[in-house]
Design a protein around this motif. Structure first.
Motif, PDB file in Angstrom:
ATOM      1  N   ALA A 237      -1.757   5.007  -7.212  1.00 39.11           N
ATOM      2  CA  ALA A 237      -2.478   3.851  -8.015  1.00 39.11           C
ATOM      3  C   ALA A 237      -3.023   2.984  -7.121  1.00 39.11           C
ATOM      4  N   GLY A 238      -4.381   3.751  -6.214  1.00 40.41           N
ATOM      5  CA  GLY A 238      -5.145   3.066  -5.449  1.00 40.41           C
ATOM      6  C   GLY A 238      -4.460   2.260  -4.437  1.00 40.41           C
ATOM      7  N   ASP A 239      -4.947   1.201  -3.785  1.00 39.41           N
ATOM      8  CA  ASP A 239      -4.628   0.593  -2.647  1.00 39.41           C
ATOM      9  C   ASP A 239      -4.613  -1.211  -3.089  1.00 39.41           C
ATOM     10  N   ILE A 240      -4.114  -1.868  -2.202  1.00 39.72           N
ATOM     11  CA  ILE A 240      -4.248  -3.329  -2.500  1.00 39.72           C
ATOM     12  C   ILE A 240      -5.313  -3.934  -2.865  1.00 39.72           C
ATOM     13  N   GLY A 241      -6.511  -3.559  -2.336  1.00 36.93           N
ATOM     14  CA  GLY A 241      -7.953  -3.855  -2.679  1.00 36.93           C
ATOM     15  C   GLY A 241      -8.330  -3.470  -3.875  1.00 36.93           C
ATOM     16  N   THR A 242      -7.757  -2.430  -4.687  1.00 37.46           N
ATOM     17  CA  THR A 242      -8.224  -1.961  -5.797  1.00 37.46           C
ATOM     18  C   THR A 242      -7.754  -2.966  -6.872  1.00 37.46           C
ATOM     19  N   HIS A 243      -6.465  -3.560  -6.628  1.00 39.49           N
ATOM     20  CA  HIS A 243      -5.991  -4.529  -7.640  1.00 39.49           C
ATOM     21  C   HIS A 243      -6.161  -5.719  -7.332  1.00 39.49           C
ATOM     22  N   PHE A 244      -6.383  -6.305  -6.022  1.00 39.00           N
ATOM     23  CA  PHE A 244      -6.486  -7.532  -5.779  1.00 39.00           C
ATOM     24  C   PHE A 244      -7.756  -7.650  -4.666  1.00 39.00           C
ATOM     25  N   PRO A 245      -8.951  -7.460  -5.270  1.00 39.57           N
ATOM     26  CA  PRO A 245     -10.131  -7.453  -4.453  1.00 39.57           C
ATOM     27  C   PRO A 245     -10.315  -8.831  -3.684  1.00 39.57           C
ATOM     28  N   PRO A 246     -10.560  -8.642  -2.213  1.00 44.12           N
ATOM     29  CA  PRO A 246     -10.713  -9.941  -1.520  1.00 44.12           C
ATOM     30  C   PRO A 246     -11.914 -10.417  -2.081  1.00 44.12           C
ATOM     31  N   THR A 247     -12.924 -10.246  -2.821  1.00 47.57           N
ATOM     32  CA  THR A 247     -13.903 -10.808  -3.260  1.00 47.57           C
ATOM     33  C   THR A 247     -13.552 -11.776  -4.301  1.00 47.57           C
ATOM     34  N   ASP A 248     -12.364 -11.669  -5.013  1.00 43.60           N
ATOM     35  CA  ASP A 248     -11.893 -12.349  -6.072  1.00 43.60           C
ATOM     36  C   ASP A 248     -11.119 -13.716  -5.449  1.00 43.60           C
ATOM     37  N   PRO A 249     -11.834 -14.715  -6.033  1.00 43.87           N
ATOM     38  CA  PRO A 249     -11.288 -16.227  -5.729  1.00 43.87           C
ATOM     39  C   PRO A 249      -9.658 -16.458  -5.976  1.00 43.87           C
TER      40      PRO A 249
ATOM     41  N   ASP B  11       0.919  -1.025   0.189  1.00 39.97           N
ATOM     42  CA  ASP B  11      -0.174   0.082  -0.118  1.00 39.97           C
ATOM     43  C   ASP B  11       1.196   1.353  -0.070  1.00 39.97           C
ATOM     44  N   ALA B  12       2.086   1.395   0.729  1.00 36.97           N
ATOM     45  CA  ALA B  12       3.001   2.339   0.749  1.00 36.97           C
ATOM     46  C   ALA B  12       3.360   2.774  -0.761  1.00 36.97           C
ATOM     47  N   LEU B  13       3.783   1.761  -1.417  1.00 40.50           N
ATOM     48  CA  LEU B  13       4.394   1.713  -2.742  1.00 40.50           C
ATOM     49  C   LEU B  13       3.102   2.233  -3.762  1.00 40.50           C
TER      50      LEU B  13
ATOM     51  N   GLY C 253      -5.591 -17.211  -0.471  1.00 40.15           N
ATOM     52  CA  GLY C 253      -4.332 -18.064  -0.019  1.00 40.15           C
ATOM     53  C   GLY C 253      -3.206 -17.380  -0.695  1.00 40.15           C
ATOM     54  N   ALA C 254      -3.119 -16.488  -1.413  1.00 47.49           N
ATOM     55  CA  ALA C 254      -2.217 -15.819  -2.372  1.00 47.49           C
ATOM     56  C   ALA C 254      -1.207 -15.581  -1.529  1.00 47.49           C
ATOM     57  N   PRO C 255       0.254 -15.960  -2.183  1.00 51.42           N
ATOM     58  CA  PRO C 255       1.328 -15.475  -1.396  1.00 51.42           C
ATOM     59  C   PRO C 255       1.500 -13.836  -1.783  1.00 51.42           C
ATOM     60  N   SER C 256       1.522 -13.159  -0.580  1.00 48.33           N
ATOM     61  CA  SER C 256       1.486 -11.548  -0.759  1.00 48.33           C
ATOM     62  C   SER C 256       2.730 -10.989  -1.249  1.00 48.33           C
ATOM     63  N   SER C 257       3.763 -11.795  -1.453  1.00 50.02           N
ATOM     64  CA  SER C 257       4.930 -11.393  -2.337  1.00 50.02           C
ATOM     65  C   SER C 257       4.500 -10.929  -3.833  1.00 50.02           C
ATOM     66  N   ARG C 258       3.540 -11.728  -4.341  1.00 49.22           N
ATOM     67  CA  ARG C 258       2.766 -11.323  -5.500  1.00 49.22           C
ATOM     68  C   ARG C 258       2.237  -9.916  -5.586  1.00 49.22           C
ATOM     69  N   PHE C 259       1.558  -9.552  -4.420  1.00 48.50           N
ATOM     70  CA  PHE C 259       1.039  -7.992  -4.414  1.00 48.50           C
ATOM     71  C   PHE C 259       2.442  -7.115  -4.277  1.00 48.50           C
ATOM     72  N   LEU C 260       3.439  -7.345  -3.584  1.00 48.58           N
ATOM     73  CA  LEU C 260       4.380  -6.482  -3.692  1.00 48.58           C
ATOM     74  C   LEU C 260       5.320  -6.502  -5.132  1.00 48.58           C
ATOM     75  N   GLU C 261       5.330  -7.492  -5.700  1.00 46.38           N
ATOM     76  CA  GLU C 261       6.042  -7.550  -6.919  1.00 46.38           C
ATOM     77  C   GLU C 261       5.148  -6.692  -7.870  1.00 46.38           C
ATOM     78  N   PHE C 262       3.775  -6.816  -7.869  1.00 41.84           N
ATOM     79  CA  PHE C 262       3.117  -6.030  -8.682  1.00 41.84           C
ATOM     80  C   PHE C 262       3.181  -4.446  -8.599  1.00 41.84           C
ATOM     81  N   ALA C 263       3.513  -4.232  -7.422  1.00 37.92           N
ATOM     82  CA  ALA C 263       3.533  -2.676  -7.169  1.00 37.92           C
ATOM     83  C   ALA C 263       4.969  -2.411  -7.462  1.00 37.92           C
TER      84      ALA C 263
END
Ligand code: MG
Length: 388
Positions: free
Chosen positions: A282-294, A274-276, A298-308
């Motif tokens: 560019a919004g927040d983590i929920g904008t790009h990876f909505p918790p409603t999306d199956p 979220d800081a990045l 269980g996704a590794p959060s490293s993916r979110f960080l690499e995305f940012a």
């Protein structure tokens, strides 16, 4: 809307010439954290070009894939023994796709203003080919072992750059006719030798070829000078629960309880992400990876960080520093701090000196004090190209 011409860019990255002192072909060397080739490709991807294809040298596939990671590009073509042969290979490979126009560009010219592309495509309306040209400002004279020779009239000369734009069928035919033996200095001369007219448009100093190590230093300096510093803040909380794994700062930490959430619930990486994202706006983590999306269960959060990280790089930015604070009574963070910094630095592709990991308790006060959950906050400092 007029008729839309289909334009492909062919970027010639097959050379093996190295940056002075290194073994790496210079198109794979980095300037401002990004390979020379990726700079050129990104400029083309953000222009009026429909498709970008690279021609690479033998044995360069791994370098190429690493250089363009995170970009959606069709596979590269394999070059030949000379630049001319490499271009020919690329043109032949594209010949059945119905392209109307082609821009042929050297990977060693990483900074490509879109205004040059506009001028080239405009000139191509009236000509078989068009090239960017800069005037010669210095005196030109022959230099021999005897010393200075006769001067040449510089007004009749120009410095020819790339990209060079052509009617696709014309340049393909010109290359086929020229064969391998012509040894033309560039595609414009191949076209001229085949009788095609090549127009000139104003070139740009930004298009200078990176040849010597001073060129790299200057390019690095110019890019740094045009970047502005931005900061972003992130904050996140996850509940601790029995029967969960504890992922924290990208590590699986042995603990009798773990964090609960849709992904692996790594509260530290979420705050960092979220800081990045905040620094880019560019919004927040929920904008790009909505918790409603199956998909993110269980996704590794490293993916979110690499995305940012990729998002920042895609904007031509770079990460200067991140500072993370983990807030909990247990587990103790100290023993894991070094490994956490290592892991985060690897994910962000920055030196470990740019990653800070701190921890604090809340003196047994509040939800973190009662051990009900873990909180994390983060600050990110990045540099991004100035908004135009
Ligand atoms: Mg979270």
């Amino acid at each position: 809307m007029g008729l839309r011409h289909k334009t492909v860019a062919l970027i010639v990255a097959a050379g093996s010439g190295t940056r002075a002192g290194g073994e790496l072909p210079k198109q794979y060397a980095r300037v401002a954290g990004k390979t020379v080739l990726a700079h050129a490709i990104d400029h083309l991807l953000h222009s009026a070009i429909d498709e970008v294809r690279a021609v690479i040298g033998p044995g360069q596939n791994a370098l190429y894939q690493e250089a363009v990671a995170g970009r959606e590009l069709p596979p590269p073509f394999m070059g030949g023994e000379t630049r001319q042969q490499s271009v020919r290979n690329g043109l032949e490979a594209l010949s059945d796709a119905g392209w109307e126009r082609v821009l042929i560009h050297d990977a060693a010219r990483p900074f490509l203003p879109s205004s040059v592309i506009d001028r080239l495509l405009q000139a191509l309306e009236e000509s078989d080919g068009a090239v960017p040209v800069l005037p010669v400002v210095d005196s030109l004279a022959a230099v021999t072992s005897e010393g200075l020779g006769d001067a040449t009239d510089r007004d009749r000369l120009g410095r020819v750059q790339t990209p060079q734009a052509f009617n696709f069928d014309a340049i393909l035919e010109a290359h086929r006719r020229s064969g391998a033996e012509v040894g033309a200095s560039d595609d414009a001369q191949v076209a001229r030798a085949a009788g095609y007219k090549v127009a000139t448009v104003s070139g740009d100093m930004m298009l200078e070829k990176l040849t010597f190590s001073e060129d790299f230093a200057r390019a690095e300096q110019r890019l740094s000078g045009s970047l502005v510093t931005r900061t972003g803040l992130g904050f996140d909380v996850h509940a601790l629960a029995d029967g969960e794994e504890l992922w924290l700062g990208g590590l699986l930490i042995p603990h009798h309880r773990g964090l609960k959430g849709h992904s692996d619930a790594d509260v530290a990486l979420h705050a960092l992400t979220d800081a990045l994202l905040g620094a880019v706006g560019a919004g927040d983590i929920g904008t790009h990876f909505p918790p409603t999306d199956p998909r993110w269960r269980g996704a590794p959060s490293s993916r979110f960080l690499e995305f940012a990280r990729d998002l920042i790089e895609g904007h031509g930015g770079r990460i200067d520093h991140v500072d993370l604070t983990i807030i909990c009574e247990a587990p103790k963070i100290g023993p894991h701090r070094a490994a956490m910094r290592d892991r985060i630095a690897a994910l962000l592709q920055v030196p470990i000196s740019r990653v800070s990991v701190k921890a604090t308790t809340t003196e047994r006060l509040g939800f973190t004090g009662r051990g009900e959950g873990i909180a994390a906050q983060a600050a990110a400092t990045i540099r991004m190209p100035e908004d135009r």
